[in-house]
Scaffold this active site. Structure first.
Site, PDB file in Angstrom:
ATOM      1  N   ARG A 294     -10.510  33.615 -23.812  1.00 18.28           N
ATOM      2  CA  ARG A 294     -10.803  33.758 -25.064  1.00 18.28           C
ATOM      3  C   ARG A 294     -12.486  33.616 -24.824  1.00 18.28           C
ATOM      4  O   ARG A 294     -13.856  32.823 -24.745  1.00 18.28           O
ATOM      5  CB  ARG A 294     -11.389  31.601 -25.855  1.00 18.28           C
ATOM      6  CG  ARG A 294     -10.226  31.422 -26.102  1.00 18.28           C
ATOM      7  CD  ARG A 294      -9.281  32.236 -26.907  1.00 18.28           C
ATOM      8  NE  ARG A 294      -8.389  31.944 -28.155  1.00 18.28           N
ATOM      9  CZ  ARG A 294      -6.799  31.481 -27.882  1.00 18.28           C
ATOM     10  NH1 ARG A 294      -6.740  33.049 -26.351  1.00 18.28           N
ATOM     11  NH2 ARG A 294      -6.135  31.302 -28.532  1.00 18.28           N
TER      12      ARG A 294
ATOM     13  N   SER B 135      -7.884  26.077 -32.910  1.00 19.36           N
ATOM     14  CA  SER B 135      -8.003  25.537 -31.958  1.00 19.36           C
ATOM     15  C   SER B 135      -9.689  25.172 -32.194  1.00 19.36           C
ATOM     16  O   SER B 135     -10.609  25.881 -31.745  1.00 19.36           O
ATOM     17  CB  SER B 135      -7.780  26.478 -30.542  1.00 19.36           C
ATOM     18  OG  SER B 135      -6.262  26.361 -31.133  1.00 19.36           O
TER      19      SER B 135
ATOM     20  N   GLU C 240     -14.249  25.661 -28.369  1.00 21.42           N
ATOM     21  CA  GLU C 240     -13.430  26.932 -28.581  1.00 21.42           C
ATOM     22  C   GLU C 240     -14.711  27.757 -29.427  1.00 21.42           C
ATOM     23  O   GLU C 240     -14.423  28.645 -29.806  1.00 21.42           O
ATOM     24  CB  GLU C 240     -12.275  27.092 -28.589  1.00 21.42           C
ATOM     25  CG  GLU C 240     -11.618  28.482 -28.339  1.00 21.42           C
ATOM     26  CD  GLU C 240     -10.989  29.344 -29.321  1.00 21.42           C
ATOM     27  OE1 GLU C 240     -10.982  30.709 -30.021  1.00 21.42           O
ATOM     28  OE2 GLU C 240     -10.008  28.795 -29.887  1.00 21.42           O
TER      29      GLU C 240
END
Ligand code: FAD
Ligand code: EPU
Length: 338
Positions: free
Chosen positions: A164, A238, A334
């Site tokens: 990520r 998420s 995130e």
């Protein structure tokens, strides 16, 4: 170019937060960006680039210029014995792009079906799901340099992909706008059905020789069963990353919870499941009026309607502190906090 003033961003973020932008303009090409940014007043303003708004939490009105990426076009630009090279404009919807690849037998993105957002953001944070990350299929991207107003090409190495992560979230944050991305896709499919529930889903349908469309359909069914549809419940997927911890922390937790899900990470470390840590801390399905934690996936914070970005941010802070005190693990957000 049309510049809207005091524009609502509610339709432009999947959390459905009702923040405003001082100025908002769409762009369809590098030429549009040049035109907008040659305007002295606009050039001075703080900027926010938006694709599908599915990975942002707006905690306040944005006092600058929101640039909404609408760069279109999907094109097969080259092929060799093994691969197709497919370029997509950054403003194309990611899932539509994946479906178009599947229709054309351009294989390799099927595990990434149904991820919201646009193609332009896909390399930003190296999107991933079901054992595949964008970096595994990436060829190159074209980006607009906000200082020189010229375009540049970045290959995979220049993008510095991680979990990520990419250079565009770190050293080059806010310095480039991604205009198009070229993917390198297989002529002979290399199916990856080993991750999570994909194989089980295919078995239950009696599919023993799956096509890339079968894998995509299985991923869509699994995702739809646990992730909330942003059109129905506001969310950004998420909220936290899965944490990577050293062996000592892992052993401490695993002694008490041998059932804890964990995955090998580089240098003898372990990746833990943030969703599991949050569920064990008692937050799964938590509701506080307008917002809360999704009942089927504790890693997803949700806006049930009318929440502010600050309320959701505060909840994320409480969860972060609670998981830290219970497990000694510090979660990292995130979602991009604006
Ligand atoms: P935005 O939210 O618009 O932008 C995200 C960030 O990138 C912002 O900082 C923005 O400024 C910047 N940005 C966007 N476009 C550009 C551009 N062209 N140039 C420069 N900067 C840009 N993610 C996964 O990795 N895996 C998943 O399985 C997954 N599942 C999800 C499920 C749901 C239900 C939801 C709502 C989200 C999920 N996500 C997942 C997160 C999200 O879909 C991805 O991060 C997606 O790539 C974001 O795309 P976007 O166009 O909406 O980006
Ligand atoms: N789990 C729980 N409780 C929960 C949620 C998960 O115990 O409430 C456990 C599951 O049982 C499983 C493990 O945690 O053992 C992992 O769960 P899952 O397979 O649902 O995946 P995840 O780790 O929670 C990650 C990505 C998702 C991606 C899926 C599938 C991150 C931060 N999230 O979620 O990406 O779709 O794997 O590959 O890496 C996103 O980035 O927005 C996103 C949704």
């Amino acid at each position: 170019m049309e510049i809207l003033e005091n524009a609502s961003l509610r339709e432009f973020n999947t959390f459905g937060i009702d923040a405003k932008a001082a100025k908002l303009s769409s762009f369809f090409s590098a030429a549009d960006l040049k035109e907008i940014l040659q305007n002295k007043e606009l050039r001075k303003m703080e900027r926010l680039i938006l694709g599908g708004g599915s990975n942002v939490l707006l905690t306040k009105d944005f006092e600058g210029l929101v640039l909404k990426n609408e760069v279109p076009g999907i094109e097969l630009i080259q092929e060799d014995d093994e691969f197709y090279y497919v370029r997509s404009g950054a403003g194309e919807n990611w899932h539509k792009f994946v479906l178009k690849c599947i229709e054309n037998d351009w294989a390799g993105l099927e595990n990434l079906s149904l991820i919201p957002g646009n193609v332009g953001a896909s390399p930003m944070q190296n999107i991933g799901a079901y054992g595949v990350e964008v970096k595994d299929r990436f060829h190159e991207l074209e980006a607009f340099n906000l200082k020189t107003l010229e375009t540049e090409i970045f290959d995979a190495e220049a993008c510095q992909f991680g979990y990520r992560e990419s250079v565009f979230k770190r050293q080059l944050k806010d310095k480039y706008i991604i205009l198009s991305v070229t993917y390198r896709l297989f002529k002979t499919p290399q199916l990856n059905t080993s991750y999570g529930a994909i194989q089980g889903e295919l078995n239950s349908l009696g599919i023993h020789k799956p096509t890339i469309k079968d894998v995509s359909d299985a991923v869509i069914r699994i995702r739809s069963s646990k992730l909330p549809d942003p059109k129905v419940i506001g969310n950004a997927g998420s909220f936290f990353k899965n944490p990577v911890v050293g062996n000592n922390i892992y052993q401490d937790i695993a002694k008490k919870h041998p059932e804890m899900p964990h995955y090998p990470a580089p240098m003898g470390q372990h990746k833990l499941a943030a969703g599991w840590l949050i569920e064990q801390s008692g937050w799964k399905g938590f509701v506080r009026g307008t917002h809360g934690v999704h009942a089927k996936q504790a890693l997803v914070l949700v806006n049930h309607g009318g929440a502010t970005g600050n309320e959701i941010y505060s909840l994320s802070e409480e969860i972060l502190q609670d998981v830290k005190s219970k497990f000694g693990v510090e979660l990292e957000r995130e979602v991009n906090i604006i």
